[in-house]
Design an enzyme around this catalytic site. Structure first.
Site: not given
Ligand code: EPU
Length: 441
Positions: A25-26, A120, A125-127, A129, A310, A402
């Protein structure tokens, strides 16, 4: 994407046989947007049938790409006709990984408008970066009504040096996507090293990109103007493999987990062996069996090559079945213990204090109606339900779908008693009581 479907599991059956692991998936959620960078059509193989893939393909189509199903797990994607660089809220909110469309569209067009991602619910969960890297590459970023608007100057993106303040999978992949067609050399330091990062780099390199060092903490990307088409198979899913390995152990089964890269499973294997699970490794498979006692252990999750966050909920479920006190320290994600309340409903004795969970193994769990609050929480509840006595009904299984391809089919083939049921109106407790009564007969 909520559906009224639930899994109903009659626990206590030992899993036996073979299970085939699907594509990762990732990796695929970055590789599909990466086809936007190709100047020719691409064939992507080993694509897992999960809802995050459906969403990624839908976004590609909405942008104007031609997506053709070529046969099982294989798609031809031609993005040459894509004109739009906007991913609206309705599509992006469904999946956190929609942020990869930022890097890919920015790399392709030098501008994009992508809604802030959903996905999820794992806390804050910032973005920051991701946006820090885009800015270093020369982009300007504005947030307008929930849309991230990214533009470049006339000169386009320029290679640069980027040091991440924390090890981040998403920002590492997004920077690779943005930088692969930038002018000159981009150097990413403190990069994440997960197998899916290597897979994205291998995919782009197979199109003619020049990316070195993926899998180490320094990645160098020399910008390339033209990327040709390619035919590429996504790597197997390390976490799906780990989940079936734990399910086999939790039910005291004996399962051959096929289509895996054992090297990617090293940290999972090492922890499971400490717990007392037997694991035999082959070229592209592992055999898992657990007939002895399960032993308490302590684990800390870390970025790759450490034990993956995970897999943390799934291994917690296993440790509930061990004798003695285990400790889990969460070293990657915020709020990754939300599933604990649900496991407690099944008889688990787990105390959480900040990023540490203490599990008093009781050796057994009992079926209960529970709710998946995120993807891996759902996987943990599946494992708990398979091992528990009695019936477990799991609600909100769209989280599980998912990221796990045909989980009920794969588990049923291993001997599990599991059904996917639609419960249009009835409350879960009523159905659960009914099934438990039938079961008792
Ligand atoms: N972080 C920041 N700022 C950023 C990015 C990350 O502070 O700009 C922090 C996060 O808040 C988190 C840590 O850094 O505490 C790690 O985040 P990372 O960026 O590595 O995670 P992600 O890219 O959002 C991916 C996976 C997750 C997996 C994590 C960690 C995808 C699509 N998602 O998320 O997968 O948990 O890496 O390995 O690749 C899952 O598959 O169940 C899942 C949630």
């Amino acid at each position: 994407m909520k559906t009224p479907k639930k899994f109903v599991i009659r626990g206590g059956r030992t899993l036996h046989g073979e299970v085939e692991i699907s594509g990762a998936k990732n990796a695929v959620v970055a590789i599909l947007p990466a086809t936007l960078l190709s100047d020719e059509p691409c064939i992507i193989e080993n694509v897992p049938e999960i809802s995050d893939v459906e969403i990624s393909l839908r976004i590609l189509r909405e942008l104007g790409a031609e997506v053709t199903y070529m046969g099982p797990h294989t798609y031809r994607i031609d993005t040459r006709s894509v004109q739009s660089s906007t991913v609206p809220y309705e599509s992006a909110r469904r999946m956190r990984a929609s942020y990869y469309f930022m890097g890919a569209l920015l790399g392709r067009f030098g501008h994009c408008r992508v809604s802030m991602p959903g996905g999820c619910p794992l806390g804050d969960r910032p973005i920051d970066q991701h946006t820090k890297a885009f800015k270093k590459l020369g982009a300007k970023i504005r947030l307008e009504q929930g849309m991230v608007d990214i533009t470049t100057t006339e000169n386009g993106l320029q290679g640069t040096q980027i040091f991440f303040d924390c090890v981040t999978v998403g920002a590492t992949m997004n920077t690779i996507l943005a930088a692969v067609k930038a002018d000159g050399m981009t150097i990413i330091e403190n990069a994440a090293k997960e197998p899916h990062i290597v897979d994205l780099a291998s995919f782009l390199n197979s199109m003619g990109a020049d990316i070195m060092g993926a899998g180490t903490d320094t990645i160098k990307i020399r910008g390339t103007k033209y990327l040709r088409g390619t035919s590429y198979a996504v790597i197997p899913d390390q976490i799906e493999a780990g989940t079936y390995m734990v399910a086999a152990a939790a039910t005291r089964g004996n399962v051959l987990v096929k289509n895996v890269i054992p090297k990617h499973l090293e940290s999972i294997i090492s922890v499971m062996e400490k717990i007392g699970v037997k694991i035999e490794q082959f070229d592209d498979a592992v055999r898992v069996s657990a007939d002895g006692p399960l032993v308490k252990t302590s684990i800390k999750t870390r970025p790759h090559p450490g034990f993956p966050t995970d897999m943390q909920p799934q291994i917690s479920a296993l440790l509930c079945l061990a004798e003695g006190t285990s400790m889990i320290k969460e070293g990657v994600s915020e709020q990754r213990f939300q599933y604990v309340d649900e496991l407690r409903r099944m008889g688990a004795d787990i105390q959480v204090d900040g990023k540490v969970a203490v599990i008093e193994g009781t050796g057994h769990l009992t079926g209960a109606p529970v709710k998946a609050c995120d993807l891996r929480a759902g996987a943990a509840l599946m494992i708990a339900g398979l091992a528990a006595s009695g019936v477990t009904t799991i609600e909100d299984i769209y989280h599980i779908e998912r990221g796990y391809a045909d989980m009920e089919g794969k588990l049923r083939a291993l001997g599990a008693c599991i059904e996917k049921k639609t419960f249009p109106q009835d409350p879960v407790h009523h159905e659960h009581a009914q099934i438990t009564r039938q079961d008792a007969v």
